[in-house]
Design a protein around this motif. Structure first.
Motif, PDB file in Angstrom:
ATOM      1  N   ARG A  36       1.466   3.346   2.307  1.00 52.55           N
ATOM      2  CA  ARG A  36       2.272   3.536   3.510  1.00 52.55           C
ATOM      3  C   ARG A  36       3.550   2.710   3.474  1.00 52.55           C
ATOM      4  N   THR A  46      -5.638  -1.974   6.456  1.00 51.10           N
ATOM      5  CA  THR A  46      -6.507  -3.119   6.673  1.00 51.10           C
ATOM      6  C   THR A  46      -6.031  -4.287   5.819  1.00 51.10           C
ATOM      7  N   THR A  61      -5.222  -2.670   2.212  1.00 47.78           N
ATOM      8  CA  THR A  61      -5.753  -1.404   1.729  1.00 47.78           C
ATOM      9  C   THR A  61      -4.822  -0.261   2.124  1.00 47.78           C
ATOM     10  N   GLU A  62      -5.152   0.937   1.671  1.00 44.94           N
ATOM     11  CA  GLU A  62      -4.295   2.088   1.922  1.00 44.94           C
ATOM     12  C   GLU A  62      -4.216   2.435   3.407  1.00 44.94           C
ATOM     13  N   ASP A  63      -5.251   2.131   4.184  1.00 48.66           N
ATOM     14  CA  ASP A  63      -5.204   2.455   5.612  1.00 48.66           C
ATOM     15  C   ASP A  63      -4.579   1.344   6.445  1.00 48.66           C
ATOM     16  N   THR A  92     -12.813   0.259   0.590  1.00 51.00           N
ATOM     17  CA  THR A  92     -13.637  -0.483   1.553  1.00 51.00           C
ATOM     18  C   THR A  92     -14.248  -1.729   0.932  1.00 51.00           C
ATOM     19  N   THR A  99      -7.638  -5.328  11.292  1.00 52.84           N
ATOM     20  CA  THR A  99      -7.545  -3.874  11.340  1.00 52.84           C
ATOM     21  C   THR A  99      -6.078  -3.465  11.263  1.00 52.84           C
ATOM     22  N   PRO A 100      -5.795  -2.174  11.019  1.00 53.77           N
ATOM     23  CA  PRO A 100      -4.393  -1.727  11.027  1.00 53.77           C
ATOM     24  C   PRO A 100      -3.685  -2.012  12.350  1.00 53.77           C
ATOM     25  N   ASN A 136       0.817  -1.207   0.000  1.00 54.25           N
ATOM     26  CA  ASN A 136       0.000   0.000   0.000  1.00 54.25           C
ATOM     27  C   ASN A 136       0.851   1.257   0.000  1.00 54.25           C
TER      28      ASN A 136
END
Length: 388
Positions: free
Chosen positions: A196, A241, A237-239, A279, A254-255, A194
């Motif tokens: 990050r 997840t 995902t980008e956050d 999402t 979760t992150p 991702n």
């Protein structure tokens, strides 16, 4: 996935180091990638496998289901989703061939970053000699020969993948670095990265043991085991997840690393997760037995609500952050979250190109960039669709 596929993949990954002149390592990794599709493109059969995790033995879809799977619906099994032939939005899409910096009759774009700027793919003969290519704003760069079988690229142009001997790698700013294989495991399969710099994959050991793993682009020698033994990570995902499986159940973390099971469509015994963006996530459930194997049926999860939808398509090759679903079957199709569709056009300079000559493998976060290949003149050429 058939038991033959499972056995062949496991055997190939155990055989490190793999002598390139004797083993088709490109097929080994291609078979261990995110999805299973069987399609004939212009007379050339291509095979990829949903790894959700057949490649590491987590989900045995090749065997006979414990109970007969229900017949998939003619339309998506969701109270809010239906299939419509109306245009999803007023967009005009055009297809163009990406430049090939090296020769090879099999040149395919396999992935695109969320922004649509960076595209990754392979060029070669289709027999273990594929070189990884990164296209940025249309300009091509061939990655070092030590990098094979790219899995994903992020918005910074960082590429991740897995070599034929089960070694993970990350390419960043002209430098190639290897990912640490956690102690007690023989190989890894890298699936996603991702923005990050989080890298998601799965470590594999003896007796088909496996566990979800996270690495970092900045610190590839460090790793974090996720979930419990028997887990697998196939998307992020980008956050931060993470999606994957635990045993035979689809899972998300979760992150912060807190894991929960995802829903399985009613009447189906198990499911695997292919990938996620925004999402949304996509994956597969085992359907009816056909030709000695099990027909895999695509599903989509809304990660916000947890709802799962059994999809009325033969395959799903990608999901956009806005929920657009990429379907590649004879001719690529984009299906919006509300069920409306749009067909991706062929190249106008190649009139009369037969149905099935185009394949689509990846989609950007906004659904406006799609990458894949076109089969023409007995060769596969890397392709991008841009929609405005």
């Amino acid at each position: 996935m058939t038991m033959l596929d499972d056995t062949r993949i496991a055997a190939l990954l155990r055989s490190a180091p793999v002598p390139e002149p004797h083993v088709d390592v490109e097929r080994a990794i291609r078979d261990g990638r995110r999805r299973r599709q069987r399609r004939r493109v212009g007379g050339y059969a291509t095979v990829t496998v949903l790894a959700g995790l057949g490649a590491v033995g987590a989900v045995q879809f090749g065997g006979i289901a414990r109970e007969p799977a229900p017949v998939p619906p003619a339309v998506a099994a969701s109270p809010t989703a239906s299939v419509s032939t109306a245009p999803a939005r007023s967009l005009t899409c055009e297809a163009s061939v990406l430049p090939q910096p090296i020769g090879g009759p099999v040149a395919v774009a396999t992935g695109v970053d969320p922004t649509g700027r960076h595209i990754v793919g392979d060029i070669g003969t289709g027999n273990e000699d594929g070189r990884v290519v990164l296209w940025t704003d249309g300009r091509a760069k061939v990655l070092p020969a030590a990098a094979r079988h790219a899995a994903a690229v992020n918005a910074d142009g960082y590429v991740v993948g897995t070599n034929g001997d089960g070694t993970g790698w990350v390419y960043r700013g002209g430098s190639l670095r290897l990912l640490t294989t956690p102690p007690g495991y023989d190989a890894v399969l890298v699936y996603a990265v991702n923005g990050r710099g989080d890298i998601a994959g799965t470590a594999r050991g003896a007796n088909d043991s496996h566990r979800a793993v996270l690495w970092s682009v900045d610190r590839p020698q460090q790793y974090r085991l996720l979930g419990r033994p028997g887990s697998a990570a196939t998307g992020i995902t980008e956050d931060g997840t993470v999606v994957g499986t635990v045993g035979e159940l689809p899972y998300r973390w979760t992150p912060q690393g807190v894991g929960t099971a995802l829903a399985v469509p009613e009447g189906y015994p198990r499911a695997s997760v292919d990938s996620a963006r925004g999402t949304w996530a996509i994956g597969m459930v085992p359907g009816a037995q056909r030709g000695g194997g099990v027909q895999m049926l695509p599903v989509r999860w809304d990660l916000t609500t947890g709802a799962v939808t059994l999809l009325p398509f033969p395959s799903a090759t990608g999901i956009a952050g806005n929920g657009d679903l990429l379907v590649s079957d004879t001719a690529p199709l984009i299906v919006a979250a509300d069920g409306t569709t749009r067909r991706l056009p062929g190249r106008p300079e190649v009139p009369g190109t037969e149905a099935g000559a185009y394949t689509a493998n990846g989609i950007s976060a906004d659904g406006r960039t799609v990458v894949g290949a076109v089969y023409e003149n007995q060769e596969h050429r890397p392709l991008v669709w841009r929609c405005t």
